[in-house]
Design a protein around this motif. Structure first.
Motif: not given
Length: 468
Positions: A76-80, A103-108, A126-134
């Motif tokens: 499996g290769d799932t993007t959430v 696992v990658e978050v926004d390509g990292k 890196e931390p994810i700011r509130a309201g950000t789509t990731f």
């Protein structure tokens, strides 16, 4: 000429001065400092406190899955895609059994660990700011059929008689084959791109795209996603409004094409009761499997061996009650099952059956059964969600219909799916709507029928035309 140049120079100087003076457009302020914390490891349902996760709102799942029927292996290769609801230092996804490779978050690249039975804990670079789509990409694999399951309606990933596989279950389903926020509170759109050897067919939710690809543009509760891999016979058509219909029949289930062919008739009848069909597509997956239940997988219900026309009516009604309008908490499952079950009575009424007579006969049979009346329809307790909603729930809704009268009940059947279309609702929402539409004080009625554990008082047992 020289004077004109001097004037132009003065004008230019004035413009520059204005730009650097008090009326200058200031630079945007720096973003406020972040205060990242971990997302919760549960969504908050009191019956299943570890299910789902907090800290984000899932928006979309894109599952790319390769499955080899002979070996039972899935890659499996799932993007959430999700939106952070507060500053996130880390967050969880639900995934059962399968091995996570990366696992990658926004390509990292992101760090990850496995905790408890099914928590995939992700720590982004890196931390994810509130309201950000990731976007979180998870690569994983294994044999999903080997993942332990609890039994009952938690069916897990199963091999089918033709050598393929299928996935249905309630309340747990999706996490057996892709990383997910596994709670009906967090619905999201869903796309599956599946790769299987030649000769095999994949069927899933929504509309069919390129080979092996299925997309539902409407939000789906995770347990209502599905995948079926088999040697299916496929029937395709459209509803009168152009909605595509795709139905799949496993080897051994071909005789049920006569039942499946009545789907447009059933949906037309239910649309007359509940309002326009709310889904992007329609159809069915007819298995030849001895599982204990059929399930209202969104747009394309999955039917066990022996499923009859009444089951088709029931699972089709769920496309309004349960699929489009989903519960927030599992304690409110009557909002799904009581209405889908009562739809079977509405279908019988269409065929000329007197429902008051049927109701009175059922009351006579169950009148002395303490076990029957002990089944609560709301707040029934974890593990008891599916005990009374299919039988006592039908009687409760018919009594409610007679209590408030047909005009108010008919408006309820239309207004409920319209008001909460593609969202979530609670039992408190339901009581409030019924009270508003009827103009009655129904607290005693609801307490007797839906929260009670004994035979309702006669005034609530035989309201309206049932009294005569």
């Amino acid at each position: 000429m020289r004077r004109r140049l001097a004037v132009l120079a003065l004008c230019s100087a004035g413009i520059v001065a204005a730009a650097s003076g008090g009326d200058a457009v200031s630079a945007p302020p720096p973003p406020p400092p972040m205060h990242p914390v971990a997302g919760a490891a549960g969504a908050g349902d009191p019956y299943y406190p570890d299910d789902g996760n907090g800290g984000y709102d899932a928006l979309d799942y894109h599952v790319d899955a390769s499955y080899d029927p002979p070996s039972g292996h899935l890659d499996g290769d799932t993007t959430v895609t999700a939106k952070a609801t507060h500053d996130l230092s880390r967050f969880d996804l639900d995934l059962r059994g399968l091995d996570v490779h990366s696992v990658e978050v926004d390509g990292k690249p992101a760090k990850f660990t496995r905790e408890k039975a099914f928590e995939l804990v992700v720590t982004p670079a890196e931390p994810i700011r509130a309201g950000t789509t990731f976007r979180t990409r998870v690569r994983y694999g294994g044999d999903p059929a080997k993942t332990p399951r609890d039994g009952g309606s938690e069916n897990g990933w199963r091999h089918s008689a033709d050598g393929g596989a299928y996935m249905v279950g309630e309340p747990h389903s999706a996490a057996f084959w892709f990383p997910v926020n596994e709670t009906p509170r967090d619905k999201a759109t869903f796309t599956l791109t599946a790769h299987v050897p030649a000769g095999w067919t994949v069927v899933s939710n929504g509309r069919e795209g390129p080979p092996g690809t299925w997309t539902d543009p409407n939000p789906v509760a995770s347990y209502l996603t599905t995948i079926a891999i088999g040697k299916f016979g496929i029937d395709k058509s459209t509803l009168p409004d152009g909605t595509p219909v795709v139905s799949a029949y496993a080897p051994g289930a071909e005789a049920r094409r006569a039942t499946g062919g009545r789907l447009p008739e059933v949906l037309g009848f239910l649309s007359g009761k509940f309002g326009p069909y709310p889904q992007s597509a329609a159809g069915a997956i007819y298995l030849d499997e001895d599982i204990r239940f059929s399930l209202e997988t969104q747009t394309r219900p999955t039917y066990a061996k022996g499923a009859e026309l009444t089951t088709l009516v029931h699972e089709s009604a769920h496309q309004w009650f349960g699929d489009s309008v989903s519960v927030r908490d599992w304690s409110d499952i009557c909002l799904n099952e009581c209405f889908a079950s009562y739809a079977q009575w509405l279908w019988a009424e269409r065929d000329g059956q007197n429902l008051d007579d049927r109701y009175r006969a059922a009351i006579e049979i169950t009148h002395g059964s303490t076990d029957f009346w002990a089944q609560k329809l709301v707040d029934m307790g974890q593990g008891h969600e599916f005990e009374g909603v299919y039988n006592k729930g039908i009687l409760a809704l018919h009594a409610l219909r007679r209590q408030i009268g047909d005009p108010a009940f008919d408006r309820l059947l239309h207004d409920w799916p319209s008001r909460f279309r593609h969202g979530n609702a609670t039992w408190a929402d339901f009581e409030a709507m019924v009270t508003r539409l009827s103009g009655q004080d129904l607290r005693g009625f609801f307490a007797d029928w839906f929260r009670g554990t004994k035979l309702p008082a006669d005034a609530h047992l035989f309201p309206g035309s049932l009294h005569s």
